[in-house]
Design a protein around this motif. Structure first.
Motif, PDB file in Angstrom:
ATOM      1  N   MET A   1      -3.363  -0.054  -0.825  1.00  0.00           N
ATOM      2  CA  MET A   1      -4.522  -0.177  -1.128  1.00  0.00           C
ATOM      3  C   MET A   1      -4.913  -1.510  -0.607  1.00  0.00           C
ATOM      4  N   SER A   2      -4.206  -2.336   0.295  1.00  0.00           N
ATOM      5  CA  SER A   2      -4.387  -3.430   0.946  1.00  0.00           C
ATOM      6  C   SER A   2      -5.714  -3.520   1.700  1.00  0.00           C
ATOM      7  N   TRP A   3      -6.073  -2.487   2.408  1.00  0.00           N
ATOM      8  CA  TRP A   3      -7.244  -2.118   3.224  1.00  0.00           C
ATOM      9  C   TRP A   3      -8.460  -2.326   2.586  1.00  0.00           C
ATOM     10  N   ILE A   4      -8.537  -2.303   1.216  1.00  0.00           N
ATOM     11  CA  ILE A   4      -9.533  -2.569   0.609  1.00  0.00           C
ATOM     12  C   ILE A   4      -9.709  -4.128   0.460  1.00  0.00           C
ATOM     13  N   PHE A   5      -8.761  -4.925   0.065  1.00  0.00           N
ATOM     14  CA  PHE A   5      -8.694  -6.191   0.222  1.00  0.00           C
ATOM     15  C   PHE A   5      -9.179  -6.692   1.354  1.00  0.00           C
TER      16      PHE A   5
END
Length: 291
Positions: A1-5
């Motif tokens: 979920m790093s892409w959200i940050f």
């Protein structure tokens, strides 16, 4: 979920970069405002790349025709997209210009599916389309009839150029065959450096007065470059990890940041219609995060 940050970071930084460019567009021509985005960003991108290799040394990327094509293509197309966005700022107010430019999410979805092998889930498509409707509402504050054909075409051209930039950046990152975040860092540094070299060379030959004028407003130019570099770092990182349509749809949360900046810094009023569009952006963001 790093892409959200990374996407939230990019959206926040880009909203400030757009605000700074909107201010610069009142005193600099289109080329000068476009260059302000890249001028001081290259050293920051290089510092980030060097730091990554000091922390985790890995092999250097191997140059291929495909990676070179995507990097050069993305560099040129982003210059075109930024120049078109600056022209949009001169057509309408800041929020409308930014809103039209943000219609790249549905455009990148269609182009990605047609030409880049991108696949979206049903929830993903729904999120992209709802986000597109939100952008349309933002771009037409007085109704769809109030949007001139010229402004609409500029908006479509701008969003298409940004969509191609994003798709080529993702392809460039994947073509380097390096682990994340090194792949994104290399693309960031190479693209920004190439853009800076092209624009500075052009202005040295054709318009030195604009270069001189930029150094007379160093603070605003530096702030634009820093915001741009942080934004590009976020976008390039997110698009290395996730499909472009999802990233760009979630990135429409930039509309929220843009409204805050428009209201508090540029002193433009926010209408009820804009609040409705913001709710749609939130729904679209939730759908792509949970696709």
């Amino acid at each position: 979920m790093s892409w959200i940050f990374f996407t939230f970071l990019a959206a926040f930084s880009q909203s400030w970069r757009n605000a700074f460019q909107s201010r610069l567009s009142k005193t600099l021509n289109v080329t000068g405002v476009t260059l302000a985005r890249f001028l001081w960003a290259s050293p920051l991108a290089l510092l980030y790349l060097v730091t990554l290799y000091l922390v985790e040394p890995i092999e250097l990327p191997k140059a291929t025709f495909h990676s070179a094509f995507f990097i050069v293509g993305a560099a040129v197309m982003q210059i075109v997209a930024t120049a078109l966005m600056v022209v949009l700022f001169k057509q309408k107010n800041f929020a409308i210009g930014a809103g039209l430019a943000k219609s790249e999410a549905p455009v990148s979805a269609f182009l990605g599916v047609l030409f880049f092998g991108t696949s979206l889930t049903l929830l993903g498509w729904l999120g992209v389309l709802i986000g597109g409707v939100a952008v349309l509402i933002l771009s037409t504050p007085q109704g769809i009839k109030s949007l001139s054909a010229k402004t609409a075409l500029l908006g479509l051209a701008c969003s298409t150029a940004f969509a191609l930039t994003s798709l080529w950046i993702r392809e460039a990152s994947l073509s380097l065959h390096l682990p994340f975040p090194h792949s994104a860092a290399w693309v960031l540094f190479l693209v920004i450096s190439l853009q800076t070299l092209m624009l500075v060379s052009y202005l040295l030959v054709k318009d030195r007065a604009t270069l001189i004028a930029m150094f007379r407003k160093p603070k605003l130019v530096v702030m634009t470059s820093i915001a741009s570099c942080i934004g590009s770092f976020g976008w390039f990182s997110a698009m290395s990890l996730q499909a472009v349509p999802y990233v760009k749809t979630l990135g429409q949360v930039e509309v929220f940041f843009t409204m805050l900046i428009s209201f508090f810094w540029i002193k433009e009023k926010v209408k009820r219609k804009d609040i409705a569009a913001l709710i749609l952006v939130a729904i679209a963001a939730i759908l792509v995060m949970w696709h």
